[in-house]
Write a protein that holds these residues in place. Structure first.
Motif, PDB file in Angstrom:
ATOM      1  N   GLY A 142      11.666   0.052 -11.625  1.00  0.00           N
ATOM      2  CA  GLY A 142      10.717   0.995 -12.197  1.00  0.00           C
ATOM      3  C   GLY A 142       9.288   0.761 -11.761  1.00  0.00           C
ATOM      4  N   ASP A 143       8.993  -0.414 -11.209  1.00  0.00           N
ATOM      5  CA  ASP A 143       7.625  -0.698 -10.744  1.00  0.00           C
ATOM      6  C   ASP A 143       7.282   0.180  -9.546  1.00  0.00           C
ATOM      7  OD1 ASP A 143       7.131  -2.555 -12.684  1.00  0.00           O
ATOM      8  OD2 ASP A 143       7.495  -4.311 -11.413  1.00  0.00           O
ATOM      9  N   VAL A 144       6.032   0.643  -9.527  1.00  0.00           N
ATOM     10  CA  VAL A 144       5.542   1.489  -8.437  1.00  0.00           C
ATOM     11  C   VAL A 144       4.441   0.744  -7.695  1.00  0.00           C
ATOM     12  CG1 VAL A 144       4.426   3.659  -7.818  1.00  0.00           C
ATOM     13  CG2 VAL A 144       6.113   3.605  -9.674  1.00  0.00           C
ATOM     14  N   ILE A 145       4.617   0.565  -6.384  1.00  0.00           N
ATOM     15  CA  ILE A 145       3.622  -0.119  -5.541  1.00  0.00           C
ATOM     16  C   ILE A 145       2.985   0.918  -4.624  1.00  0.00           C
ATOM     17  CG2 ILE A 145       3.284  -1.840  -3.727  1.00  0.00           C
ATOM     18  CD1 ILE A 145       6.262  -2.224  -5.967  1.00  0.00           C
ATOM     19  N   SER A 146       1.662   0.971  -4.627  1.00  0.00           N
ATOM     20  CA  SER A 146       0.942   1.949  -3.805  1.00  0.00           C
ATOM     21  C   SER A 146      -0.219   1.288  -3.094  1.00  0.00           C
ATOM     22  CB  SER A 146       0.408   3.099  -4.667  1.00  0.00           C
ATOM     23  OG  SER A 146       1.435   3.734  -5.387  1.00  0.00           O
ATOM     24  N   GLY A 176       7.833  -1.642   4.425  1.00  0.00           N
ATOM     25  CA  GLY A 176       7.290  -1.258   5.718  1.00  0.00           C
ATOM     26  C   GLY A 176       5.780  -1.194   5.784  1.00  0.00           C
ATOM     27  N   PHE A 177       5.102  -1.676   4.753  1.00  0.00           N
ATOM     28  CA  PHE A 177       3.636  -1.663   4.752  1.00  0.00           C
ATOM     29  C   PHE A 177       3.056  -2.786   5.606  1.00  0.00           C
ATOM     30  CE2 PHE A 177       4.337   0.362   0.466  1.00  0.00           C
ATOM     31  CZ  PHE A 177       3.875   1.612   0.840  1.00  0.00           C
ATOM     32  N   ALA A 178       3.891  -3.744   6.038  1.00  0.00           N
ATOM     33  CA  ALA A 178       3.436  -4.875   6.851  1.00  0.00           C
ATOM     34  C   ALA A 178       4.524  -5.237   7.851  1.00  0.00           C
ATOM     35  CB  ALA A 178       3.098  -6.073   5.964  1.00  0.00           C
ATOM     36  N   ASP A 179       4.130  -5.853   8.961  1.00  0.00           N
ATOM     37  CA  ASP A 179       5.073  -6.245  10.006  1.00  0.00           C
ATOM     38  C   ASP A 179       5.750  -7.575   9.725  1.00  0.00           C
ATOM     39  OD1 ASP A 179       4.655  -3.961  11.532  1.00  0.00           O
ATOM     40  OD2 ASP A 179       2.950  -4.846  12.592  1.00  0.00           O
ATOM     41  N   SER A 180       5.189  -8.363   8.827  1.00  0.00           N
ATOM     42  CA  SER A 180       5.763  -9.661   8.488  1.00  0.00           C
ATOM     43  C   SER A 180       5.414  -9.990   7.039  1.00  0.00           C
ATOM     44  CB  SER A 180       5.226 -10.760   9.419  1.00  0.00           C
ATOM     45  OG  SER A 180       3.839 -10.938   9.218  1.00  0.00           O
ATOM     46  N   ARG A 181       6.109 -10.955   6.485  1.00  0.00           N
ATOM     47  CA  ARG A 181       5.819 -11.356   5.105  1.00  0.00           C
ATOM     48  C   ARG A 181       4.459 -12.023   5.006  1.00  0.00           C
ATOM     49  NH1 ARG A 181      11.298 -12.010   5.759  1.00  0.00           N
ATOM     50  NH2 ARG A 181      12.607 -10.976   4.186  1.00  0.00           N
ATOM     51  N   ALA A 182       4.046 -12.731   6.050  1.00  0.00           N
ATOM     52  CA  ALA A 182       2.728 -13.367   6.045  1.00  0.00           C
ATOM     53  C   ALA A 182       1.627 -12.310   6.005  1.00  0.00           C
ATOM     54  CB  ALA A 182       2.571 -14.257   7.268  1.00  0.00           C
ATOM     55  N   GLN A 183       1.800 -11.258   6.778  1.00  0.00           N
ATOM     56  CA  GLN A 183       0.821 -10.177   6.774  1.00  0.00           C
ATOM     57  C   GLN A 183       0.820  -9.473   5.421  1.00  0.00           C
ATOM     58  OE1 GLN A 183       1.620  -6.701   9.217  1.00  0.00           O
ATOM     59  NE2 GLN A 183      -0.541  -6.525   9.760  1.00  0.00           N
ATOM     60  N   ALA A 184       2.011  -9.274   4.847  1.00  0.00           N
ATOM     61  CA  ALA A 184       2.100  -8.642   3.531  1.00  0.00           C
ATOM     62  C   ALA A 184       1.394  -9.485   2.477  1.00  0.00           C
ATOM     63  CB  ALA A 184       3.567  -8.443   3.157  1.00  0.00           C
ATOM     64  N   ARG A 185       1.566 -10.795   2.570  1.00  0.00           N
ATOM     65  CA  ARG A 185       0.913 -11.696   1.622  1.00  0.00           C
ATOM     66  C   ARG A 185      -0.602 -11.559   1.718  1.00  0.00           C
ATOM     67  NH1 ARG A 185       2.427 -17.320  -0.182  1.00  0.00           N
ATOM     68  NH2 ARG A 185       0.498 -18.335  -0.802  1.00  0.00           N
ATOM     69  N   GLN A 186      -1.125 -11.475   2.936  1.00  0.00           N
ATOM     70  CA  GLN A 186      -2.562 -11.334   3.124  1.00  0.00           C
ATOM     71  C   GLN A 186      -3.075 -10.002   2.578  1.00  0.00           C
ATOM     72  OE1 GLN A 186      -4.121 -10.833   7.172  1.00  0.00           O
ATOM     73  NE2 GLN A 186      -5.588 -12.465   6.734  1.00  0.00           N
ATOM     74  N   LEU A 187      -2.332  -8.931   2.828  1.00  0.00           N
ATOM     75  CA  LEU A 187      -2.746  -7.611   2.337  1.00  0.00           C
ATOM     76  C   LEU A 187      -2.771  -7.575   0.815  1.00  0.00           C
ATOM     77  CD1 LEU A 187      -0.747  -5.287   4.779  1.00  0.00           C
ATOM     78  CD2 LEU A 187      -3.221  -5.698   4.774  1.00  0.00           C
ATOM     79  N   VAL A 188      -1.772  -8.187   0.189  1.00  0.00           N
ATOM     80  CA  VAL A 188      -1.731  -8.226  -1.276  1.00  0.00           C
ATOM     81  C   VAL A 188      -2.885  -9.060  -1.820  1.00  0.00           C
ATOM     82  CG1 VAL A 188      -0.419  -9.015  -3.281  1.00  0.00           C
ATOM     83  CG2 VAL A 188       0.749  -7.834  -1.418  1.00  0.00           C
ATOM     84  N   GLU A 198      13.504 -12.193  -3.189  1.00  0.00           N
ATOM     85  CA  GLU A 198      13.348 -10.810  -2.739  1.00  0.00           C
ATOM     86  C   GLU A 198      12.406 -10.028  -3.645  1.00  0.00           C
ATOM     87  OE1 GLU A 198      14.708  -8.644  -0.184  1.00  0.00           O
ATOM     88  OE2 GLU A 198      14.847 -10.594   0.783  1.00  0.00           O
ATOM     89  N   ARG A 199      12.330 -10.407  -4.899  1.00  0.00           N
ATOM     90  CA  ARG A 199      11.502  -9.674  -5.862  1.00  0.00           C
ATOM     91  C   ARG A 199      10.019 -10.017  -5.767  1.00  0.00           C
ATOM     92  NH1 ARG A 199      13.783 -11.015 -11.471  1.00  0.00           N
ATOM     93  NH2 ARG A 199      11.938  -9.811 -12.087  1.00  0.00           N
ATOM     94  N   ARG A 200       9.661 -10.982  -4.962  1.00  0.00           N
ATOM     95  CA  ARG A 200       8.243 -11.305  -4.788  1.00  0.00           C
ATOM     96  C   ARG A 200       7.497 -10.077  -4.263  1.00  0.00           C
ATOM     97  NH1 ARG A 200       6.179 -16.588  -3.875  1.00  0.00           N
ATOM     98  NH2 ARG A 200       4.892 -15.628  -2.246  1.00  0.00           N
ATOM     99  N   LEU A 201       6.298  -9.862  -4.755  1.00  0.00           N
ATOM    100  CA  LEU A 201       5.540  -8.676  -4.373  1.00  0.00           C
ATOM    101  C   LEU A 201       5.264  -8.635  -2.878  1.00  0.00           C
ATOM    102  CD1 LEU A 201       4.059  -6.103  -5.138  1.00  0.00           C
ATOM    103  CD2 LEU A 201       2.049  -7.485  -5.714  1.00  0.00           C
ATOM    104  N   ASP A 202       4.934  -9.780  -2.267  1.00  0.00           N
ATOM    105  CA  ASP A 202       4.655  -9.768  -0.825  1.00  0.00           C
ATOM    106  C   ASP A 202       5.905  -9.399  -0.034  1.00  0.00           C
ATOM    107  OD1 ASP A 202       5.968 -12.122  -1.383  1.00  0.00           O
ATOM    108  OD2 ASP A 202       4.556 -13.441  -0.345  1.00  0.00           O
ATOM    109  N   ASN A 203       7.078  -9.866  -0.486  1.00  0.00           N
ATOM    110  CA  ASN A 203       8.318  -9.499   0.196  1.00  0.00           C
ATOM    111  C   ASN A 203       8.620  -8.015   0.040  1.00  0.00           C
ATOM    112  OD1 ASN A 203      11.090 -10.274   1.426  1.00  0.00           O
ATOM    113  ND2 ASN A 203      11.622  -9.182  -0.442  1.00  0.00           N
ATOM    114  N   VAL A 204       8.369  -7.470  -1.148  1.00  0.00           N
ATOM    115  CA  VAL A 204       8.627  -6.045  -1.388  1.00  0.00           C
ATOM    116  C   VAL A 204       7.711  -5.182  -0.519  1.00  0.00           C
ATOM    117  CG1 VAL A 204       8.511  -4.202  -3.116  1.00  0.00           C
ATOM    118  CG2 VAL A 204       9.505  -6.421  -3.715  1.00  0.00           C
ATOM    119  N   VAL A 205       6.449  -5.575  -0.395  1.00  0.00           N
ATOM    120  CA  VAL A 205       5.520  -4.852   0.475  1.00  0.00           C
ATOM    121  C   VAL A 205       6.020  -4.871   1.917  1.00  0.00           C
ATOM    122  CG1 VAL A 205       3.204  -4.951   1.493  1.00  0.00           C
ATOM    123  CG2 VAL A 205       3.488  -5.163  -0.986  1.00  0.00           C
TER     124      VAL A 205
END
Length: 211
Positions: A145-149, A111-123, A100-107
């Motif tokens: 404490g990490d901030v993702i933008s 709600g920044f992506a519709d799927s984890r695969a899309q989140a992985r690509q965006l990252v 769950e702590r993976r950055l692509d999963n957090v993205v």
């Protein structure tokens, strides 16, 4: 960087349930599990009438299901398991917490992506910053404490202009917080087991690797 490149709908059909690997498509009539509720392949329909699955088979299926949900290949998944073993607490919960702590999963969770695969690509394409610095490693493990933008240069893109409007209606896990107006999210705490809503029995995964 190794990754799965075949049709992901086959993975859902193989597991016999929706793994929600294609975002909105999984909720519509085009979902492959709805149209063909049997494993892929020429003998797929016959497999529905197989004899009862063995204990090993059940353990294997749970492990494969978790791997496919998070988009992780076997070698990396095994490494996560051994890291979970070395941590205090229950190994199964530690494993899910690491995933769950993976950055692509957090993205994806934010709600920044519709799927984890899309989140992985965006990252990977560098559209996000982590604590103010551009970051493009999907497997990075976030901490409280990490901030993702969304990166300033990426906010002008049509995708991020539109997604800000849809984020307000999406549910965000309790261990995260998101501000749709600024396209920014923050990790409040580490996820607890009851906050991880994936259909996986992690104890069977522990038994699989403990054989």
């Amino acid at each position: 960087m190794a990754r799965y490149t075949d049709a992901v709908c086959k993975l859902c059909r193989r597991e016999g349930e929706k793994l929600f690997l294609k975002g909105e498509r999984c909720f519509g009539p085009k979902c492959a599990v709805e149209r063909r509720p049997y494993p892929p392949g020429m003998h797929g329909q016959k497999q529905r009438f197989r004899r009862k699955m063995s204990d090993y088979g059940m353990q294997l299926r749970e492990k494969q299901k978790a791997r496919r949900i998070y988009g992780v290949l076997e070698r990396q998944f095994r490494r996560y398991f051994y890291d979970a073993v070395r941590q205090p607490g229950q190994t199964g919960e530690n494993l899910l917490r690491l995933l769950e702590r993976r950055l692509d999963n957090v993205v994806y969770r934010m709600g920044f992506a519709d799927s984890r695969a899309q989140a992985r690509q965006l990252v990977t394409h560098g559209h996000f910053t982590l604590n103010g610095r551009r970051h493009n490693i999907p497997s990075y493990l976030v901490k409280p404490g990490d901030v993702i933008s969304v990166r300033e240069g990426s906010r002008k893109r049509t995708y991020f202009k539109e997604i800000g409007e849809h984020m307000e209606g999406k549910a965000v896990p309790e261990w995260l917080e998101v501000d749709p107006t600024t396209l920014t999210g923050r990790v409040i705490a580490l996820p607890e087991r009851h906050q991880i809503d994936i259909p996986v029995n992690e104890q069977l995964i522990v038994e699989y690797y403990s054989r």
